[in-house]
Design a protein around this motif. Structure first.
Motif, PDB file in Angstrom:
ATOM      1  N   HIS A 136      85.784 -50.458  98.164  1.00  0.00           N
ATOM      2  CA  HIS A 136      86.484 -51.679  97.721  1.00  0.00           C
ATOM      3  C   HIS A 136      87.993 -51.569  97.897  1.00  0.00           C
ATOM      4  CE1 HIS A 136      86.755 -49.139  94.114  1.00  0.00           C
ATOM      5  NE2 HIS A 136      87.821 -49.854  93.808  1.00  0.00           N
ATOM      6  N   THR A 179      87.312 -55.055 100.780  1.00  0.00           N
ATOM      7  CA  THR A 179      86.444 -55.717  99.796  1.00  0.00           C
ATOM      8  C   THR A 179      85.309 -56.465 100.490  1.00  0.00           C
ATOM      9  OG1 THR A 179      88.003 -57.566  99.746  1.00  0.00           O
ATOM     10  CG2 THR A 179      88.169 -55.937  97.965  1.00  0.00           C
ATOM     11  N   CYS A 226      82.699 -53.918 101.280  1.00  0.00           N
ATOM     12  CA  CYS A 226      82.084 -53.458 100.028  1.00  0.00           C
ATOM     13  C   CYS A 226      81.124 -54.508  99.486  1.00  0.00           C
ATOM     14  CB  CYS A 226      83.177 -53.127  99.020  1.00  0.00           C
ATOM     15  SG  CYS A 226      82.589 -52.352  97.509  1.00  0.00           S
ATOM     16  N   CYS A 227      81.549 -55.780  99.466  1.00  0.00           N
ATOM     17  CA  CYS A 227      80.662 -56.847  98.994  1.00  0.00           C
ATOM     18  C   CYS A 227      79.449 -56.995  99.911  1.00  0.00           C
ATOM     19  CB  CYS A 227      81.408 -58.175  98.910  1.00  0.00           C
ATOM     20  SG  CYS A 227      82.483 -58.354  97.471  1.00  0.00           S
ATOM     21  N   ARG A 287      77.118 -54.039  98.999  1.00  0.00           N
ATOM     22  CA  ARG A 287      76.539 -54.019  97.650  1.00  0.00           C
ATOM     23  C   ARG A 287      75.914 -55.344  97.211  1.00  0.00           C
ATOM     24  NH1 ARG A 287      80.639 -50.048  97.139  1.00  0.00           N
ATOM     25  NH2 ARG A 287      79.715 -48.194  96.209  1.00  0.00           N
ATOM     26  N   LYS A 288      76.316 -56.447  97.853  1.00  0.00           N
ATOM     27  CA  LYS A 288      75.828 -57.741  97.386  1.00  0.00           C
ATOM     28  C   LYS A 288      75.127 -58.547  98.468  1.00  0.00           C
ATOM     29  CE  LYS A 288      79.366 -58.405  93.790  1.00  0.00           C
ATOM     30  NZ  LYS A 288      80.462 -59.276  93.338  1.00  0.00           N
ATOM     31  N   CYS A 306      82.397 -57.201  89.462  1.00  0.00           N
ATOM     32  CA  CYS A 306      82.433 -55.742  89.440  1.00  0.00           C
ATOM     33  C   CYS A 306      83.730 -55.279  88.762  1.00  0.00           C
ATOM     34  CB  CYS A 306      82.395 -55.196  90.863  1.00  0.00           C
ATOM     35  SG  CYS A 306      80.886 -55.589  91.759  1.00  0.00           S
ATOM     36  N   PRO A 354      85.960 -52.861  89.330  1.00  0.00           N
ATOM     37  CA  PRO A 354      87.197 -52.606  90.078  1.00  0.00           C
ATOM     38  C   PRO A 354      87.891 -53.877  90.556  1.00  0.00           C
ATOM     39  CG  PRO A 354      85.356 -51.324  90.978  1.00  0.00           C
ATOM     40  CD  PRO A 354      84.781 -52.320  90.021  1.00  0.00           C
ATOM     41  N   CYS A 355      87.177 -54.972  90.612  1.00  0.00           N
ATOM     42  CA  CYS A 355      87.727 -56.187  91.234  1.00  0.00           C
ATOM     43  C   CYS A 355      87.868 -57.344  90.254  1.00  0.00           C
ATOM     44  CB  CYS A 355      86.836 -56.613  92.403  1.00  0.00           C
ATOM     45  SG  CYS A 355      86.734 -55.368  93.697  1.00  0.00           S
ATOM     46  N   TRP A 376      89.135 -60.584  92.231  1.00  0.00           N
ATOM     47  CA  TRP A 376      89.916 -60.147  93.420  1.00  0.00           C
ATOM     48  C   TRP A 376      91.356 -60.643  93.306  1.00  0.00           C
ATOM     49  CZ3 TRP A 376      85.181 -62.832  94.253  1.00  0.00           C
ATOM     50  CH2 TRP A 376      84.089 -62.002  94.504  1.00  0.00           C
TER      51      TRP A 376
HETATM   52  S1  SF4 Z   1      83.366 -57.162  93.890  1.00  0.00           S
HETATM   53 FE1  SF4 Z   1      82.046 -55.341  93.770  1.00  0.00          FE
HETATM   54  S2  SF4 Z   1      81.001 -55.281  95.727  1.00  0.00           S
HETATM   55 FE2  SF4 Z   1      82.785 -56.642  95.986  1.00  0.00          FE
HETATM   56  S3  SF4 Z   1      84.488 -55.325  96.691  1.00  0.00           S
HETATM   57 FE3  SF4 Z   1      84.583 -55.350  94.462  1.00  0.00          FE
HETATM   58  S4  SF4 Z   1      83.413 -53.533  93.818  1.00  0.00           S
HETATM   59 FE4  SF4 Z   1      82.825 -53.983  95.927  1.00  0.00          FE
END
Ligand code: SF4
Length: 142
Positions: free
Chosen positions: A9, A13, A16-17, A20-21, A98, A100-101, A116
């Motif tokens: 991330h 991002t 990462c999304c 994971r998504k 999430c 971190p975001c 974000w």
């Molecule tokens: S929202 Fe979740 S999946 Fe998307 S970049 Fe952030 S940590 Fe990764």
């Protein structure tokens, strides 16, 4: 395995999304004709035009039964059905993503302003057309 340090991330991002998504969801939705979301128009500018039904390419229907609910409708439903409030809402997280975001949202800000924050990204990208992930909002989207 694809993000052993859990730091993707910080680099991308979108990647990462996707990891994971979006790619996981697309796999889960494979073979289904429709799916249901909880998206609501009041949640953000990018969701202001959400309709009850959206075509995802020619192969799937996205149904948004709460599209026209206002914040008051949501709060009434919670009270009338004695639903517990999510504890993070009281800590300034009206939209929870999430860790971190996601950051707390100040009074008067868009409910999704903490997602974000500081970037142009506003959605994780869970939108597919013809089986391919499409980043929204699109300027030429209908
Ligand atoms: S929202 Fe979740 S999946 Fe998307 S970049 Fe952030 S940590 Fe990764």
């Amino acid at each position: 395995m694809d993000d052993p340090d859990g730091a993707l991330h910080q680099i991308s991002t979108d990647a990462c999304c996707a990891l994971r998504k979006t790619e996981v969801l697309e796999t889960a939705l494979d073979g289904f004709d429709a799916w249901i979301t909880g998206r609501k128009r009041f949640q953000s500018g990018t969701r202001a035009e959400v309709e009850f039904f959206e075509a995802e390419g020619g192969h799937r229907l996205k149904i948004n039964p709460l599209a026209h609910w206002a914040r008051d409708d949501l709060e009434d439903y919670i009270v009338n059905n004695r639903l517990p409030l999510h504890p993070l809402v009281a800590k300034g997280y009206p939209s929870i993503g999430c860790a971190p975001c996601t950051s707390p949202v100040k009074e008067g800000e868009d409910p999704r302003a903490g997602r974000w924050r500081g970037t142009e990204k506003t959605e994780c990208g869970i939108h597919f057309i013809d089986g391919k992930m499409v980043r929204f909002p699109q300027e030429d989207a209908a």
